[in-house]
Write an enzyme that holds these catalytic residues in place. Structure first.
Site, PDB file in Angstrom:
ATOM      1  N   GLY A  32       9.389   5.560  -3.453  1.00 52.42           N
ATOM      2  CA  GLY A  32      10.045   6.717  -2.844  1.00 52.42           C
ATOM      3  C   GLY A  32      10.134   6.649  -1.334  1.00 52.42           C
ATOM      4  N   GLY A  37      17.421   0.231   2.453  1.00 55.46           N
ATOM      5  CA  GLY A  37      16.925  -0.950   1.723  1.00 55.46           C
ATOM      6  C   GLY A  37      16.864  -0.656   0.223  1.00 55.46           C
ATOM      7  CG  HIS A  38      13.979   2.156  -1.278  1.00 54.66           C
ATOM      8  ND1 HIS A  38      13.504   2.831  -0.175  1.00 54.66           N
ATOM      9  CD2 HIS A  38      12.906   1.527  -1.821  1.00 54.66           C
ATOM     10  CE1 HIS A  38      12.195   2.642  -0.064  1.00 54.66           C
ATOM     11  NE2 HIS A  38      11.809   1.845  -1.045  1.00 54.66           N
ATOM     12  CD  GLN A  64       1.851  -0.595  -5.319  1.00 52.20           C
ATOM     13  OE1 GLN A  64       2.268  -0.534  -6.461  1.00 52.20           O
ATOM     14  NE2 GLN A  64       2.613  -0.999  -4.317  1.00 52.20           N
ATOM     15  CG  ASP A 154       7.701  -5.535  -0.440  1.00 48.90           C
ATOM     16  OD1 ASP A 154       6.675  -5.217   0.155  1.00 48.90           O
ATOM     17  OD2 ASP A 154       8.748  -4.862  -0.408  1.00 48.90           O
ATOM     18  NE  ARG A 191       2.197   1.056   4.445  1.00 45.73           N
ATOM     19  CZ  ARG A 191       2.152   0.576   3.203  1.00 45.73           C
ATOM     20  NH1 ARG A 191       3.134  -0.179   2.768  1.00 45.73           N
ATOM     21  NH2 ARG A 191       1.133   0.848   2.421  1.00 45.73           N
TER      22      ARG A 191
HETATM   23  P1  AMP Z   1       8.682   0.273  -2.015  1.00 40.98           P
HETATM   24  O1  AMP Z   1       9.213   1.659  -2.218  1.00 40.98           O
HETATM   25  O2  AMP Z   1       8.290  -0.018  -0.610  1.00 40.98           O
HETATM   26  O3  AMP Z   1       7.646  -0.111  -3.029  1.00 40.98           O
HETATM   27  O4  AMP Z   1       9.913  -0.709  -2.277  1.00 40.98           O
HETATM   28  C1  AMP Z   1      10.619  -0.667  -3.486  1.00 40.98           C
HETATM   29  C2  AMP Z   1      11.533  -1.850  -3.540  1.00 40.98           C
HETATM   30  O5  AMP Z   1      12.422  -1.826  -2.424  1.00 40.98           O
HETATM   31  C3  AMP Z   1      10.793  -3.192  -3.462  1.00 40.98           C
HETATM   32  O6  AMP Z   1      11.414  -4.115  -4.352  1.00 40.98           O
HETATM   33  C4  AMP Z   1      10.988  -3.602  -2.017  1.00 40.98           C
HETATM   34  O7  AMP Z   1      10.940  -5.011  -1.832  1.00 40.98           O
HETATM   35  C5  AMP Z   1      12.380  -3.063  -1.753  1.00 40.98           C
HETATM   36  N1  AMP Z   1      12.600  -2.883  -0.319  1.00 40.98           N
HETATM   37  C6  AMP Z   1      11.800  -2.213   0.549  1.00 40.98           C
HETATM   38  N2  AMP Z   1      12.291  -2.316   1.805  1.00 40.98           N
HETATM   39  C7  AMP Z   1      13.417  -3.064   1.726  1.00 40.98           C
HETATM   40  C8  AMP Z   1      14.363  -3.539   2.671  1.00 40.98           C
HETATM   41  N3  AMP Z   1      14.261  -3.277   3.968  1.00 40.98           N
HETATM   42  N4  AMP Z   1      15.394  -4.295   2.232  1.00 40.98           N
HETATM   43  C9  AMP Z   1      15.505  -4.605   0.906  1.00 40.98           C
HETATM   44  N5  AMP Z   1      14.649  -4.179  -0.038  1.00 40.98           N
HETATM   45  C10 AMP Z   1      13.611  -3.433   0.361  1.00 40.98           C
END
Ligand code: AMP
Length: 298
Positions: A32, A37-38, A64, A154, A191
């Site tokens: 969330g 990116g998401h 995690q 990641d 973050r």
């Molecule tokens: P998170 O909410 O941080 O767990 O991220 C969820 C998904 O979004 C994971 O597969 C991350 O690698 C991807 N993600 C997070 N930040 C980015 C970004 N800047 N560009 C592409 N994918 C992202």
């Protein structure tokens, strides 16, 4: 857009979908506080299903987090997230609470892939990848998606999820999506919401150090063999020097790594594949940021 927060209901939805599986399903797991990116992962998901179904999960997974304060301070905005997902044309969003996912209390089972979990982020975040693999494994079981999309942001997580999917023969195709960055280059991250303007300037050094590594290698006449392989040490030093300029950055790791084994690259070592992963983890104040770039010689 359908919103489900009960696991029972999700399983019913997934069973029904599988029975008349005329449409492919792509899943985008997230924690969330969604950003571009998401949303790029959602676009990728929709492109893969070709008019099929796109589901997103939003769950800040306690298993995690190896630091209680980090979990506590993780940014959340469910209402804003739902608006974004609705606008992006998502079909289903799964928003369970912790009791729904862990009805028996904190998970004690350990998911490990020692040769990869003991590298990079795994060194300072014991148990982190076990928590990631557990939730991703369970989401795969519950949703039974055809595709699951993960960001290269990641990188180590992506690598581990690929290993798990292959070795457990999970019937899901894992798809990688490129890193989306802010205009100046900072990799988007939930973050980043915890960074003030000064922090952001400091954090930019992370991208600049990665970009510098890419540029240096691009100019090297014999790629990784330039100067008898010494180019690797030169690039590592360059990255460290660039990061040092940002006085408040506390670097956890920085350098060139083998993109498949995550071992540090060393001069003279034959490089298989012909690519390097430039990767950095650093704290700005209390916020831990990671970024990477896959680089290859001309
Ligand atoms: P998170 O909410 O941080 O767990 O991220 C969820 C998904 O979004 C994971 O597969 C991350 O690698 C991807 N993600 C997070 N930040 C980015 C970004 N800047 N560009 C592409 N994918 C992202």
């Amino acid at each position: 857009m359908l919103q489900i927060d009960s696991l029972e209901e999700l399983k019913k939805w997934a069973d029904k979908r599988r029975c008349d599986a005329t449409q492919k399903l792509a899943l985008v797991p997230t924690m969330g506080y969604l950003h571009e990116g998401h949303l790029s992962l959602v676009k990728e998901a929709k492109a893969h299903t070709n008019g099929g179904l796109c589901a997103v999960s939003i769950f800040v997974n306690p298993a995690q987090f190896n630091d209680a304060e980090d979990l506590d301070k993780y940014p959340r905005n469910l209402e804003g997230d739902l608006e974004k997902l609705e606008e992006a044309g998502v079909d289903l969003v799964f928003t369970p609470n912790v009791r729904e996912v862990y009805p028996h209390g904190a998970a004690k089972i350990v998911m490990d892939y020692p040769s990869l979990t003991n590298k990079l982020c795994g060194i300072t975040r014991p148990g982190h990848f076990s928590g990631v693999l557990l939730i991703v494994h369970n989401l795969f079981l519950w949703f039974q998606p055809d595709y699951a999309i993960f960001g290269e942001k990641d990188y180590q997580q992506l690598l581990l999820i690929r290993k798990m999917t292959t070795e457990l023969a999970l019937p899901v195709e894992v798809i990688a999506a490129p890193i989306i960055r802010e205009k100046e280059g900072l990799a988007m991250s939930s973050r980043n919401a915890r960074l003030n303007d000064d922090d952001r300037k400091e954090a930019l050094a992370i991208f600049e150090a990665l970009a510098l590594a890419g540029e240096t290698l691009e100019k090297a006449p014999n790629g990784f063999q330039t100067n008898g392989g010494e180019i690797i040490s030169e690039i590592n030093s360059q990255m460290i020097e660039r990061l040092k300029v940002a006085k408040r950055l506390k670097v956890e790791y920085a350098g060139l790594y083998n993109p498949e084994t995550l071992e540090p690259l060393t001069p003279g070592q034959p490089l298989q594949p012909q690519k390097a992963l430039a990767a950095i983890a650093a704290f700005v104040g209390e916020v831990r940021l990671i970024d990477n770039m896959l680089i290859e010689p001309r």
